[in-house]
Enzyme design. Structure first.
Site, PDB file in Angstrom:
ATOM      1  N   LYS A 252     -14.704  -6.710  -6.370  1.00 18.80           N
ATOM      2  CA  LYS A 252     -15.255  -6.422  -7.690  1.00 18.80           C
ATOM      3  C   LYS A 252     -15.977  -7.643  -8.258  1.00 18.80           C
ATOM      4  O   LYS A 252     -17.090  -7.544  -8.765  1.00 18.80           O
ATOM      5  CB  LYS A 252     -14.151  -5.982  -8.642  1.00 18.80           C
ATOM      6  CG  LYS A 252     -14.665  -5.517 -10.007  1.00 18.80           C
ATOM      7  CD  LYS A 252     -13.514  -5.202 -10.958  1.00 18.80           C
ATOM      8  CE  LYS A 252     -12.643  -4.093 -10.461  1.00 18.80           C
ATOM      9  NZ  LYS A 252     -11.570  -3.750 -11.423  1.00 18.80           N
TER      10      LYS A 252
ATOM     11  N   GLU B 135      -9.807 -14.304  -0.113  1.00 19.03           N
ATOM     12  CA  GLU B 135      -9.454 -13.755   1.197  1.00 19.03           C
ATOM     13  C   GLU B 135     -10.588 -12.892   1.747  1.00 19.03           C
ATOM     14  O   GLU B 135     -10.925 -12.970   2.938  1.00 19.03           O
ATOM     15  CB  GLU B 135      -8.179 -12.906   1.086  1.00 19.03           C
ATOM     16  CG  GLU B 135      -6.931 -13.674   0.717  1.00 19.03           C
ATOM     17  CD  GLU B 135      -6.626 -13.617  -0.765  1.00 19.03           C
ATOM     18  OE1 GLU B 135      -5.448 -13.710  -1.120  1.00 19.03           O
ATOM     19  OE2 GLU B 135      -7.576 -13.466  -1.564  1.00 19.03           O
TER      20      GLU B 135
ATOM     21  N   GLY C 263      -7.791  -2.110  -9.027  1.00 16.47           N
ATOM     22  CA  GLY C 263      -7.859  -1.983  -7.573  1.00 16.47           C
ATOM     23  C   GLY C 263      -6.924  -0.942  -7.005  1.00 16.47           C
ATOM     24  O   GLY C 263      -7.317  -0.128  -6.158  1.00 16.47           O
ATOM     25  N   ARG C 264      -5.682  -0.918  -7.476  1.00 18.85           N
ATOM     26  CA  ARG C 264      -4.702   0.014  -6.922  1.00 18.85           C
ATOM     27  C   ARG C 264      -4.979   1.455  -7.330  1.00 18.85           C
ATOM     28  O   ARG C 264      -4.393   2.378  -6.769  1.00 18.85           O
ATOM     29  CB  ARG C 264      -3.299  -0.410  -7.333  1.00 18.85           C
ATOM     30  CG  ARG C 264      -3.076  -0.499  -8.841  1.00 18.85           C
ATOM     31  CD  ARG C 264      -1.761  -1.219  -9.145  1.00 18.85           C
ATOM     32  NE  ARG C 264      -1.551  -1.441 -10.573  1.00 18.85           N
ATOM     33  CZ  ARG C 264      -2.048  -2.462 -11.268  1.00 18.85           C
ATOM     34  NH1 ARG C 264      -2.838  -3.345 -10.661  1.00 18.85           N
ATOM     35  NH2 ARG C 264      -1.776  -2.615 -12.551  1.00 18.85           N
TER      36      ARG C 264
ATOM     37  N   GLU D 130       3.160  -3.153  -8.734  1.00 21.70           N
ATOM     38  CA  GLU D 130       2.176  -3.977  -9.434  1.00 21.70           C
ATOM     39  C   GLU D 130       1.930  -3.433 -10.843  1.00 21.70           C
ATOM     40  O   GLU D 130       1.617  -4.187 -11.759  1.00 21.70           O
ATOM     41  CB  GLU D 130       0.866  -4.029  -8.647  1.00 21.70           C
ATOM     42  CG  GLU D 130      -0.072  -5.150  -9.076  1.00 21.70           C
ATOM     43  CD  GLU D 130      -1.230  -5.357  -8.117  1.00 21.70           C
ATOM     44  OE1 GLU D 130      -1.136  -6.255  -7.243  1.00 21.70           O
ATOM     45  OE2 GLU D 130      -2.234  -4.623  -8.211  1.00 21.70           O
TER      46      GLU D 130
ATOM     47  N   HIS E 201      16.241   6.681  11.874  1.00 23.53           N
ATOM     48  CA  HIS E 201      16.803   5.802  12.905  1.00 23.53           C
ATOM     49  C   HIS E 201      16.637   4.339  12.538  1.00 23.53           C
ATOM     50  O   HIS E 201      16.725   3.460  13.395  1.00 23.53           O
ATOM     51  CB  HIS E 201      16.130   6.099  14.253  1.00 23.53           C
ATOM     52  CG  HIS E 201      16.375   7.486  14.735  1.00 23.53           C
ATOM     53  ND1 HIS E 201      17.440   7.815  15.557  1.00 23.53           N
ATOM     54  CD2 HIS E 201      15.734   8.649  14.488  1.00 23.53           C
ATOM     55  CE1 HIS E 201      17.428   9.116  15.806  1.00 23.53           C
ATOM     56  NE2 HIS E 201      16.385   9.647  15.170  1.00 23.53           N
TER      57      HIS E 201
ATOM     58  N   LYS F 139      -2.179 -17.636  -6.338  1.00 26.35           N
ATOM     59  CA  LYS F 139      -3.573 -17.938  -5.999  1.00 26.35           C
ATOM     60  C   LYS F 139      -3.984 -19.308  -6.534  1.00 26.35           C
ATOM     61  O   LYS F 139      -4.660 -20.086  -5.846  1.00 26.35           O
ATOM     62  CB  LYS F 139      -4.500 -16.863  -6.581  1.00 26.35           C
ATOM     63  CG  LYS F 139      -4.367 -15.490  -5.958  1.00 26.35           C
ATOM     64  CD  LYS F 139      -5.359 -14.530  -6.603  1.00 26.35           C
ATOM     65  CE  LYS F 139      -5.287 -13.146  -6.021  1.00 26.35           C
ATOM     66  NZ  LYS F 139      -6.258 -12.221  -6.645  1.00 26.35           N
TER      67      LYS F 139
END
Length: 526
Positions: free
Chosen positions: A212, A218, A269-270, A356, A387, A502
């Protein structure tokens, strides 16, 4: 007038604390259990249903939850959100992800722009781009069609779109709508980018850079990794890359990209899978028509979330039960258990979406709250999880509420019969058995084999996981989390908790460290 009050100040919450807890084991045993399964179900979009029969609720609890929803003004707050109020108080922003799939209320104008028209325009742009790629009108330098799309992003720019792609990949193959294979690069660990690049033919790949701000460390690091790979192959990166970014970012009008599609600050973002963040890669992978079906399912579920009657609003009811479990019954975590391998990364997406959003200890006004908020979210697809960690879920000291997701039919439509039943029947038998086993338990004189039961669960049941069902499923959890944030009076739409690390990482890279930070940096040979 909408009032924003802490949960523990609401009279209806105090009333809820005095409602008798349901004996789930007794309620789910025999004919009473059968009756509950039939009665405690709410229709969802795409022919699905939210069944909460195995939750610790009865008519008294439901009545108290309805009063809580009314006093907390959940329906009014949702209306405020979709009509363009400044719901994100931390960043003083509107919250508009619902507008990417439909207009629920009034026209929303921000920055002098009709936001619904803006999102539709971007959808049209990336849809037309995808169609040109599929038709061979946009090709590589050799005039050959692109066969692979690779998304470069992190957090909400990766988890949601990746989960949605994996959810529909086999369905698309079966229905002949898989146009391009999709891959995803997210981790700044160079092994991630290297593994993806080694698995694709870069000459026939389009790379979607999602940032954005255009400054995400990253993502830009991985972009450089990809550009080097393209250059080393004798290719021009500008002929292989598109950007999904904001109109004001440095990527917006750069000659380094074939095209740019825009998002804005009003979609976190999410919550961005139904925006250009998910739209570009999913339209390239499956075609714009499939993405449109995905949006349709989400839009239909959003409309159900408008209902003031909690027994006809699956998201609001799910949210209220979750708050009851967290704040009255004291449960600390929730397990998301899709009995569908296609949803293998859906729990990971919900981890970010939920934790978040509601992992907050101050309210919307920055004041500490005196009650617990968001639970820990984890999960894996069944039957794999059975399992793995189900031992703790069945017999551990903590009770963990469970959210199952199951479908009557597989995506592929073909199966094998072994011992008089198909694989899909075995899968569905397992989820049915688990719900009853968790609720009812099993008495045994051998304490190691004794199951106390009383462990609550819900299940979302659908016919088949297709684009429309996936959209409805996504919107269900987005809106559930939003309603829970309203109840806890927290701002579910910022994420300051990701920022401190960050900042310190930048100090490490600049060698501006002392104390423990310097020692850890030295240990890692930075």
């Amino acid at each position: 007038m909408v009032n924003w009050n802490n949960l523990d100040t609401l009279a209806s919450f105090q009333t809820l604390t005095n409602v008798k807890e349901v004996d789930l084991k007794a309620a789910m045993t025999g004919e009473s259990g059968a009756d509950r399964v039939k009665r405690y179900s709410v229709p969802m979009a795409a022919g699905m249903a939210f069944n909460y029969a195995a939750k610790k609720v009865d008519d008294d609890v439901l009545e108290a939850l309805a009063k809580l929803a009314e006093e907390a003004q959940l329906a009014e707050k949702y209306k405020e959100l979709y009509n363009g109020a400044v719901i994100n108080t931390g960043e003083k922003r509107l919250v508009l992800h619902q507008l990417t799939r439909g207009q629920l209320g009034e026209k929303v104008v921000a920055d002098g722009v009709d936001k619904r028209e803006f999102y539709v325009e971007q959808q049209k742009k990336f849809s037309e781009f995808a169609e040109k790629v599929h038709a061979g009108e946009i090709v590589n330098a050799a005039g050959e069609k692109f066969t692979t799309v690779v998304q470069i992003g992190i957090g909400g720019s990766d988890l949601g779109p990746r989960a949605m792609y994996l959810a529909l990949e086999n369905w698309a193959k079966k229905n002949d709508t898989l146009k391009m294979e999709a891959k995803f690069i997210s981790n700044v660990d160079p092994d991630d980018a290297a593994a993806v690049l080694n698995s694709v033919d870069v000459a026939h790949s389009i790379f979607v850079l999602v940032s954005k701000s255009g400054t995400t460390l990253e993502t830009l690091t991985n972009e450089s990794f990809v550009k080097d790979a393209l250059k080393n192959a004798g290719l021009d990166p500008a002929k292989h890359m598109i950007a999904v970014t904001s109109e004001t970012s440095p990527l917006a009008k750069s000659a380094d990209y074939l095209a740019a599609f825009f998002m804005d600050d009003y979609i976190g973002g999410r919550f961005s899978s139904t925006s250009a963040v998910g739209g570009a890669v999913l339209s390239l992978a499956f075609g714009p028509d499939v993405f449109a079906q995905f949006l349709e399912g989400a839009a239909e579920e959003d409309k159900l979330s408008m209902n003031e009657n909690i027994l006809e609003n699956p998201e609001m009811l799910d949210a209220l039960i979750g708050v009851y479990e967290r704040n009255i019954l004291g449960y600390q975590a929730t397990a998301v258990l899709p009995y569908s391998q296609a949803l293998s990364r859906f729990p990971a997406h919900l981890q970010q979406l939920d934790m978040e959003s509601n992992g907050k200890s101050v309210n919307r006004f920055g004041e500490p709250v005196n009650y617990v908020t968001g639970p820990v979210i984890f999960g894996e697809p069944g039957t794999n999880g059975q399992h793995s960690f189900y031992q703790l879920l069945h017999q551990g000291t903590n009770i963990v509420p469970l959210q199952f997701v199951g479908f009557k039919n597989s995506q592929i439509g073909t199966d094998v019969v072994i011992e008089d039943s198909t694989s899909q029947q075995k899968l569905c038998a397992n989820v049915a058995a688990q719900i009853v086993a968790f609720a009812c338990g099993k008495e045994d004189e051998n304490s190691n084999k004794n199951f106390e039961g009383g462990r609550p669960s819900s299940i979302i049941i659908g016919d088949q996981l297709d684009p429309k069902a996936l959209g409805a499923l996504l919107a269900h959890f987005e809106n559930k989390i939003m309603f829970q944030g309203f109840l806890w009076n927290v701002n579910s739409f910022d994420q300051e908790g990701v920022q401190l690390g960050k900042v310190l990482a930048k100090r490490v890279l600049a060698h501006d460290t002392d104390g423990a930070l310097k020692e850890y940096s030295d240990l890692l040979n930075i």
